[in-house]
Design a protein around this motif. Structure first.
Motif, PDB file in Angstrom:
ATOM      1  N   VAL A 243       0.636  -1.084  -0.459  1.00 27.97           N
ATOM      2  CA  VAL A 243       0.114  -0.185  -0.011  1.00 27.97           C
ATOM      3  C   VAL A 243       0.988   0.852  -0.232  1.00 27.97           C
ATOM      4  O   VAL A 243       1.745   1.442   1.238  1.00 27.97           O
ATOM      5  N   ASP A 244       0.468   2.150  -0.655  1.00 34.32           N
ATOM      6  CA  ASP A 244       1.280   3.451  -0.917  1.00 34.32           C
ATOM      7  C   ASP A 244       0.705   4.305  -0.064  1.00 34.32           C
ATOM      8  O   ASP A 244      -0.412   4.958  -0.004  1.00 34.32           O
ATOM      9  N   PRO A 245       1.147   4.591   0.919  1.00 33.47           N
ATOM     10  CA  PRO A 245       0.754   5.310   2.585  1.00 33.47           C
ATOM     11  C   PRO A 245       0.622   7.009   2.016  1.00 33.47           C
ATOM     12  O   PRO A 245      -0.453   7.263   2.979  1.00 33.47           O
ATOM     13  N   ALA A 246       0.946   7.329   0.955  1.00 40.60           N
ATOM     14  CA  ALA A 246       0.267   8.598   0.877  1.00 40.60           C
ATOM     15  C   ALA A 246      -1.010   8.663  -0.248  1.00 40.60           C
ATOM     16  O   ALA A 246      -1.382   9.391  -0.475  1.00 40.60           O
ATOM     17  N   HIS A 247      -1.660   7.529  -0.395  1.00 44.04           N
ATOM     18  CA  HIS A 247      -2.936   7.148  -1.427  1.00 44.04           C
ATOM     19  C   HIS A 247      -3.847   6.674   0.047  1.00 44.04           C
ATOM     20  O   HIS A 247      -4.756   6.196  -0.716  1.00 44.04           O
ATOM     21  N   VAL A 248      -3.839   6.878   1.371  1.00 45.39           N
ATOM     22  CA  VAL A 248      -5.078   5.657   1.657  1.00 45.39           C
ATOM     23  C   VAL A 248      -5.844   6.939   1.807  1.00 45.39           C
ATOM     24  O   VAL A 248      -5.706   7.857   1.836  1.00 45.39           O
ATOM     25  N   GLU A 252      -5.248   5.086  -3.368  1.00 51.15           N
ATOM     26  CA  GLU A 252      -5.597   3.474  -3.373  1.00 51.15           C
ATOM     27  C   GLU A 252      -6.709   2.696  -4.212  1.00 51.15           C
ATOM     28  O   GLU A 252      -6.170   1.632  -4.213  1.00 51.15           O
ATOM     29  N   ALA A 253      -7.620   2.821  -3.731  1.00 52.91           N
ATOM     30  CA  ALA A 253      -8.956   2.467  -3.898  1.00 52.91           C
ATOM     31  C   ALA A 253      -8.432   2.631  -5.692  1.00 52.91           C
ATOM     32  O   ALA A 253      -8.762   1.936  -6.453  1.00 52.91           O
ATOM     33  N   ALA A 254      -8.797   3.752  -6.385  1.00 53.17           N
ATOM     34  CA  ALA A 254      -8.437   4.339  -7.446  1.00 53.17           C
ATOM     35  C   ALA A 254      -6.921   3.791  -8.234  1.00 53.17           C
ATOM     36  O   ALA A 254      -7.816   3.340  -9.701  1.00 53.17           O
ATOM     37  N   SER A 255      -6.861   2.656  -7.551  1.00 52.66           N
ATOM     38  CA  SER A 255      -5.316   2.288  -8.179  1.00 52.66           C
ATOM     39  C   SER A 255      -5.584   1.227  -8.914  1.00 52.66           C
ATOM     40  O   SER A 255      -4.768   0.864  -9.189  1.00 52.66           O
ATOM     41  N   LYS A 258      -6.524   0.527 -12.961  1.00 53.81           N
ATOM     42  CA  LYS A 258      -5.064   0.227 -13.940  1.00 53.81           C
ATOM     43  C   LYS A 258      -4.903  -0.919 -13.237  1.00 53.81           C
ATOM     44  O   LYS A 258      -4.162  -2.218 -14.545  1.00 53.81           O
ATOM     45  N   GLY A 259      -4.512  -1.204 -12.018  1.00 51.67           N
ATOM     46  CA  GLY A 259      -3.924  -2.548 -11.284  1.00 51.67           C
ATOM     47  C   GLY A 259      -4.704  -3.949 -12.232  1.00 51.67           C
ATOM     48  O   GLY A 259      -3.723  -4.650 -12.621  1.00 51.67           O
ATOM     49  N   MET A 260      -5.772  -3.803 -12.501  1.00 49.04           N
ATOM     50  CA  MET A 260      -6.922  -4.742 -13.189  1.00 49.04           C
ATOM     51  C   MET A 260      -6.803  -5.065 -14.830  1.00 49.04           C
ATOM     52  O   MET A 260      -6.242  -5.935 -15.451  1.00 49.04           O
ATOM     53  N   ALA A 261      -6.103  -3.758 -15.407  1.00 51.55           N
ATOM     54  CA  ALA A 261      -5.615  -4.260 -16.773  1.00 51.55           C
ATOM     55  C   ALA A 261      -4.679  -4.257 -16.590  1.00 51.55           C
ATOM     56  O   ALA A 261      -4.179  -4.722 -17.557  1.00 51.55           O
ATOM     57  N   PRO A 453      -1.583  -2.222  -6.396  1.00 54.44           N
ATOM     58  CA  PRO A 453      -0.532  -2.705  -8.048  1.00 54.44           C
ATOM     59  C   PRO A 453       0.889  -2.139  -7.887  1.00 54.44           C
ATOM     60  O   PRO A 453       1.362  -1.545  -7.341  1.00 54.44           O
ATOM     61  N   TRP A 454       2.005  -2.348  -8.872  1.00 56.11           N
ATOM     62  CA  TRP A 454       2.884  -2.416  -8.948  1.00 56.11           C
ATOM     63  C   TRP A 454       3.645  -0.746  -8.903  1.00 56.11           C
ATOM     64  O   TRP A 454       4.544   0.215  -7.659  1.00 56.11           O
ATOM     65  N   ASP A 455       2.701   0.043  -9.001  1.00 56.93           N
ATOM     66  CA  ASP A 455       2.588   2.035  -8.795  1.00 56.93           C
ATOM     67  C   ASP A 455       2.765   2.534  -7.251  1.00 56.93           C
ATOM     68  O   ASP A 455       3.155   3.403  -6.873  1.00 56.93           O
ATOM     69  N   SER A 456       1.543   1.142  -6.521  1.00 55.40           N
ATOM     70  CA  SER A 456       1.825   1.334  -4.972  1.00 55.40           C
ATOM     71  C   SER A 456       2.384   0.915  -4.437  1.00 55.40           C
ATOM     72  O   SER A 456       3.095   1.431  -3.314  1.00 55.40           O
ATOM     73  N   GLY A 457       3.452  -0.218  -4.967  1.00 53.21           N
ATOM     74  CA  GLY A 457       4.788  -0.968  -4.370  1.00 53.21           C
ATOM     75  C   GLY A 457       5.965   0.210  -4.472  1.00 53.21           C
ATOM     76  O   GLY A 457       6.670   0.597  -3.727  1.00 53.21           O
TER      77      GLY A 457
END
Length: 514
Positions: A243-248, A252-255, A258-261, A453-457
């Motif tokens: 989880v990206d702590p900047a997107h809590v 994070e849900a919005a990501s 893209k992650g599903m795609a 997703p990768w971007d979150s990591g």
């Protein structure tokens, strides 16, 4: 899904993320001078497990009393239940390794027994494996909103077939009001920051100067918050599926779109390879078009599932798809689900189709004494109580419409309105996560992880800076360790065994989707 990693479909659906409270009384519990001589833990039999759950007979359990509200620690208290699987060789014992399976809001008492078979002898010799039901979850003072539909998946706000979010707005407002009326004011204190403070009370109760920690999914955020609040009390920290702590938590849900795609083509390729039997398409692109058309069809006309009280809607198909994308070994099952769903929509269900659908829609019972909606309640308490969400209904409608166009696989759900839009203001701001602190964190991240997703990591990697080493794996799915990458597994167990992080970030490309 692999049973050793929390395999139930409903659990997988719950996956599904920063300044310290500015009240001196609250932070007094975080100081180095906090009480260091707790009462001895009374280890004994664990609470009864959920029916059908296999529990490691070696586990023992104990209770730790913690404040409900750390800004008023002398007032109400609650209990947190922990479990222990002792180090196999006391002479080689290094310390304790706390384990959290994520969720948000998954119980964790059985995590030590589930993880132990995947760990090498040096790790089992060196650590007491400690599981816990986080505050409000499972047997740890369980909370309930009294929700009629106890499924976490039912909370996911898929728009109507025409894209309207009017029903979602109504449902979100009603759910928030139900929680306020039933669970009450105290639910506001069941947050990740307070759960992290509970872990420090657990550390004290265990008599340890420091703890090692392994968190998966939501558990990565919990571990990140603990490390931010108590940097000098962390030993070796592993964060997996991040989880990206900047997107809590709205970000994070919005990501997920893209992650599903990024993840869906793995499953589409598996289905395409079985086109002769399944008839879903000969290429991943054809399978994707078949899936989108089927989901849209079920949006307009849900189909009754024989032998169950359920109807298969487009939202449910997407939810099951999300769940079965968690692991690579469930992709063939997912392809069978798509075939069965298409047959169901056509009004022709074979015995094989029926067996697949019944398996997917079977709900596991809760443990005795745990409310049926406990996980859904605590999913809301954490995602809505950790950080404030927008209250602008019109903005949600616009974002959902744009998301439906950009990312058709998720139909606008990740950008849609949640009960959090009508939730009480959080009791504190999210904990600030920085790169200040010891270099003792290993980040494990799959490149095609749809849940985190990768971007979150990468976001977490950026936030922790030199405190962490990053292991990127060329794999799909939500879990990294024991999922086929010898490169990642070796880095993980070597870190636990020796305490040494890789000198530089690792690119593990030794895994590909089946």
């Amino acid at each position: 899904m692999r049973k050793t990693r929390g395999s139930r479909f409903a659990a997988a659906l719950a996956v599904t993320t920063l300044t310290v409270l500015g009240v001196a009384a609250c932070d007094s519990a975080d100081d180095e001078d906090s009480p260091a001589q707790p009462a001895a833990l009374a280890w004994g039999a664990c609470p009864a497990a959920a029916p059908g759950t296999t529990r490691d007979p070696r586990l023992t359990c104990a209770k730790v009393k913690v404040p409900l509200d750390y800004s008023r620690p002398d007032r109400a208290s609650i209990e947190v239940v922990i479990s222990r699987l002792g180090a196999a060789d006391p002479a080689k014992r290094h310390g304790v390794l706390l384990l959290n399976p994520g969720g948000p809001a998954l119980p964790g008492l059985d995590t030590p027994g589930a993880m132990a078979p995947t760990l090498p002898k040096p790790v089992l010799d060196g650590y007491d494996l400690i599981g816990f039901d986080p505050r409000g979850v499972g047997t740890s003072t369980p909370q309930s909103c009294g929700l009629e539909n106890p499924s976490v998946a039912a909370l996911f706000p898929y728009p109507a077939a025409d894209g309207s979010i009017d029903a979602n707005v109504q449902a979100a407002r009603a759910t928030a009001a139900k929680c306020a009326a039933t669970a009450g004011e105290n639910l506001r204190y069941f947050t990740t920051a307070n759960t992290a403070r509970d872990l420090d009370r657990v550390r004290e109760a265990l008599g340890e100067a420091k703890i090692s920690y392994w968190g998966q999914s939501y558990g990565t955020y919990l571990g990140t918050v603990y490390s931010a609040l108590f940097p000098d009390r962390t030993d070796r920290v592993i964060l997996e599926g991040n989880v990206d702590p900047a997107h809590v938590w709205a970000g994070e849900a919005a990501s997920w779109s893209k992650g599903m795609a990024e993840r869906f083509p793995d499953a589409a390729a598996v289905a395409a390879a079985q086109n002769g039997a399944l008839g879903l398409g000969a290429t991943p692109a054809e399978v994707t078009r078949t899936y989108l058309a089927l989901a849209d069809r079920l949006d307009h006309q849900p189909a009754s599932v024989p032998g169950t009280p359920q109807s298969l809607s487009g939202a449910m198909l997407r939810g099951v798809t999300y769940a079965l994308l968690i692991h690579n070994n469930t992709l063939p099952v997912l392809a069978q689900v798509w075939k069965a769903a298409g047959d169901l929509a056509d009004g022709r269900v074979t015995d094989a189709d029926g067996a697949v659908l019944k398996q997917v829609f079977a709900d596991g019972p809760a443990a005795p004494g745990v409310p049926a909606d406990n996980q859904a309640t605590m999913f809301l308490a954490l995602t809505c109580g950790d950080a404030e969400w927008s209250h602008d209904v019109g903005a949600y409608a616009r974002a959902t419409a744009a998301d439906r166009t950009a990312w058709p696989l998720t139909a606008g759900m990740p950008a849609n309105i949640w009960p959090c839009a009508f939730w009480p203001q959080p009791v504190e701001k999210p904990v600030t996560v920085t790169g200040q602190g010891p270099r003792n964190t290993l980040i494990l991240q799959n490149r095609r992880d749809h849940a985190t997703p990768w971007d979150s990591g990468l976001g977490l990697r950026h936030a922790l800076g030199n405190r962490a080493a990053f292991v990127g794996v060329g794999n799909g799915g939500h879990y990294v360790y024991h999922e086929g990458s010898a490169c990642a597994d070796t880095a993980t167990t070597a870190f636990l065994d020796t305490g040494r992080l890789p000198e530089k970030d690792l690119d593990c490309t030794d895994v590909t989707t089946q």
